[in-house]
Design a protein around this motif. Structure first.
Motif, mmCIF file in Angstrom:
data_model
loop_
_atom_site.group_PDB
_atom_site.id
_atom_site.type_symbol
_atom_site.label_atom_id
_atom_site.label_comp_id
_atom_site.label_asym_id
_atom_site.label_seq_id
_atom_site.Cartn_x
_atom_site.Cartn_y
_atom_site.Cartn_z
ATOM 1 N N PRO A 1 0.811 -1.216 0.000
ATOM 2 C CA PRO A 1 0.000 0.000 0.000
ATOM 3 C C PRO A 1 0.843 1.264 0.000
ATOM 4 N N LEU A 2 0.311 2.294 -0.632
ATOM 5 C CA LEU A 2 0.946 3.620 -0.691
ATOM 6 C C LEU A 2 0.071 4.597 0.075
ATOM 7 N N ARG A 3 0.664 5.298 1.012
ATOM 8 C CA ARG A 3 -0.069 6.205 1.882
ATOM 9 C C ARG A 3 0.255 7.660 1.558
ATOM 10 N N LEU A 4 -0.807 8.471 1.395
ATOM 11 C CA LEU A 4 -0.655 9.915 1.282
ATOM 12 C C LEU A 4 -1.204 10.509 2.566
ATOM 13 N N GLU A 5 -0.388 11.194 3.344
ATOM 14 C CA GLU A 5 -0.811 11.698 4.640
ATOM 15 C C GLU A 5 -1.507 13.052 4.550
ATOM 16 N N LEU A 6 -0.966 13.975 3.804
ATOM 17 C CA LEU A 6 -1.526 15.320 3.656
ATOM 18 C C LEU A 6 -1.558 15.640 2.165
ATOM 19 N N ALA A 7 -2.689 15.342 1.548
ATOM 20 C CA ALA A 7 -2.760 15.483 0.098
ATOM 21 C C ALA A 7 -2.549 16.935 -0.346
ATOM 22 N N ALA A 8 -1.800 17.088 -1.429
ATOM 23 C CA ALA A 8 -1.531 18.397 -2.017
ATOM 24 C C ALA A 8 -1.863 18.353 -3.507
ATOM 25 N N PRO A 9 -2.208 19.494 -4.098
ATOM 26 C CA PRO A 9 -2.532 19.503 -5.537
ATOM 27 C C PRO A 9 -1.425 18.924 -6.402
ATOM 28 N N SER A 10 -0.184 19.049 -5.966
ATOM 29 C CA SER A 10 0.941 18.501 -6.739
ATOM 30 C C SER A 10 0.922 16.980 -6.810
ATOM 31 N N GLN A 11 0.089 16.353 -5.978
ATOM 32 C CA GLN A 11 -0.006 14.899 -5.995
ATOM 33 C C GLN A 11 -1.118 14.395 -6.926
ATOM 34 N N THR A 12 -1.769 15.316 -7.611
ATOM 35 C CA THR A 12 -2.707 14.927 -8.658
ATOM 36 C C THR A 12 -1.934 14.221 -9.754
ATOM 37 N N SER A 13 -2.298 12.964 -10.002
ATOM 38 C CA SER A 13 -1.532 12.154 -10.942
ATOM 39 C C SER A 13 -2.232 10.805 -11.105
ATOM 40 N N LEU B 1 15.338 -10.546 -10.327
ATOM 41 C CA LEU B 1 16.460 -10.313 -11.216
ATOM 42 C C LEU B 1 16.061 -10.273 -12.689
ATOM 43 N N GLU B 2 14.912 -10.799 -13.019
ATOM 44 C CA GLU B 2 14.475 -10.768 -14.421
ATOM 45 C C GLU B 2 14.143 -9.356 -14.867
ATOM 46 N N GLU B 3 13.894 -8.492 -13.955
ATOM 47 C CA GLU B 3 13.620 -7.077 -14.182
ATOM 48 C C GLU B 3 12.309 -6.743 -14.844
ATOM 49 N N THR B 4 11.710 -7.631 -15.596
ATOM 50 C CA THR B 4 10.443 -7.292 -16.252
ATOM 51 C C THR B 4 9.403 -6.964 -15.195
ATOM 52 N N GLN B 5 8.832 -5.786 -15.296
ATOM 53 C CA GLN B 5 7.845 -5.352 -14.326
ATOM 54 C C GLN B 5 6.451 -5.424 -14.930
ATOM 55 N N TYR B 6 5.532 -5.924 -14.150
ATOM 56 C CA TYR B 6 4.144 -6.053 -14.573
ATOM 57 C C TYR B 6 3.326 -5.018 -13.813
ATOM 58 N N PHE B 7 2.542 -4.250 -14.553
ATOM 59 C CA PHE B 7 1.848 -3.104 -13.988
ATOM 60 C C PHE B 7 0.374 -3.377 -13.733
ATOM 61 N N GLY B 8 -0.133 -2.696 -12.713
ATOM 62 C CA GLY B 8 -1.563 -2.692 -12.466
ATOM 63 C C GLY B 8 -2.249 -1.681 -13.358
ATOM 64 N N PRO B 9 -3.576 -1.568 -13.267
ATOM 65 C CA PRO B 9 -4.345 -0.683 -14.145
ATOM 66 C C PRO B 9 -4.280 0.784 -13.754
ATOM 67 N N GLY B 10 -3.775 1.084 -12.576
ATOM 68 C CA GLY B 10 -3.605 2.474 -12.161
ATOM 69 C C GLY B 10 -4.734 3.005 -11.299
ATOM 70 N N THR B 11 -4.391 4.011 -10.507
ATOM 71 C CA THR B 11 -5.365 4.775 -9.708
ATOM 72 C C THR B 11 -5.228 6.239 -10.093
ATOM 73 N N ARG B 12 -6.328 6.816 -10.533
ATOM 74 C CA ARG B 12 -6.308 8.232 -10.907
ATOM 75 C C ARG B 12 -6.713 9.051 -9.690
ATOM 76 N N LEU B 13 -5.833 9.956 -9.264
ATOM 77 C CA LEU B 13 -6.067 10.759 -8.069
ATOM 78 C C LEU B 13 -6.124 12.237 -8.426
ATOM 79 N N LEU B 14 -7.167 12.876 -7.944
ATOM 80 C CA LEU B 14 -7.331 14.313 -8.158
ATOM 81 C C LEU B 14 -7.407 14.987 -6.795
ATOM 82 N N VAL B 15 -6.522 15.937 -6.547
ATOM 83 C CA VAL B 15 -6.490 16.657 -5.278
ATOM 84 C C VAL B 15 -6.916 18.098 -5.525
ATOM 85 N N LEU B 16 -8.020 18.471 -4.880
ATOM 86 C CA LEU B 16 -8.576 19.808 -5.101
ATOM 87 C C LEU B 16 -8.518 20.657 -3.837
#
Lengths: 112, 113
Positions: free
Chosen positions: A75-87, A97-112
């Motif tokens: 898990p990734l924790r954001l403690e005090l959200a800021a507009p710069s963390q919109t991403s 060691l194989e290095e190939t990374q497998y990605f998830g579908p993503g989380t879209r975060l909007l900080v207002l």
């Protein structure tokens, strides 16, 4: 297997709020990563983990925290959200060691 | 600092033609390179990789070429299809225990009918 899963898919936060982005993988991968992707840009590494109980900072760790209590979850924790963390936040995993990374579908975060 | 960059931000090709996407890297110590495809609203998807002891590697309809002399990487897609429309990222992996990837900013490939 499901691969890398992320929740939520989308979230709106007010400035100063906190939240946890969830990431899980069922591939028994040792390595897990958190990236952020700003519009029209590549991915930047926030934090990574080489195994349960071990985490380390990436290129842009400020404003974030992580934990790795199990092999499956990172898990990734954001403690005090800021507009710069919109991403869009992507979690990834790799066996190691194989290095190939497998990605998830993503989380879209909007900080207002 | 070290960086991975792309020559062109956008590329448009006719369906059925071959596509070539280029990438320049500056870290001479990088020994592993990966191409990812990212469709709109999705996470990056692994396409093909190559290690620095190789010059060429082929997959299904894709070929990656590595020129270590000029620090250049390219992705060739044969008989480009509409489903190939996406952003393509190259990434390099240098030394370090986590084999951290450094991503370029991406090239938007558009396949024209």
């Amino acid at each position: 297997n499901a691969g890398v899963t992320q929740t939520p898919k989308f979230r709106i936060l007010k400035i100063g709020q906190s939240m946890t982005l969830q990431c899980a993988q069922d591939m028994n991968h040792n390595y897990m990563y958190w990236y952020r992707q700003d519009p029209g840009m590549g991915l930047k590494l926030i934090y990574y983990s080489v195994g349960a109980g071990i985490t380390d900072k990436g290129e842009v760790p400020n404003g974030y925290n992580v934990s790795r209590s199990t092999t499956e979850d990172f898990p990734l924790r954001l403690e005090l959200a800021a507009p710069s963390q919109t991403s869009v936040y992507f979690c990834a995993s790799s066996y190691g060691l194989e290095e190939t990374q497998y990605f998830g579908p993503g989380t879209r975060l909007l900080v207002l | 600092g070290e960086s991975v960059g792309l020559h062109l931000p956008t590329l448009s090709v006719q369906e059925g033609d071959n596509s070539i996407i280029n990438c320049a890297y500056s870290n001479s110590a990088s020994d592993y390179f990966i191409w990812y495809k990212q469709e709109s609203g999705k996470g990056p998807q692994f396409i093909i990789d190559i290690r620095s002891n190789m010059d060429k590697r082929q997959g299904q309809r894709v070929t990656v070429l590595l020129n270590k002399t000029v620090k250049h990487l390219s992705l060739q897609i044969a008989a480009t299809q509409p489903g190939d429309s996406a952003v393509y990222f190259c990434a390099e992996s240098g030394t370090g225990s986590a084999r951290q990837l450094t991503f370029g900013s991406g090239t938007q490939l558009t396949v024209l009918p």
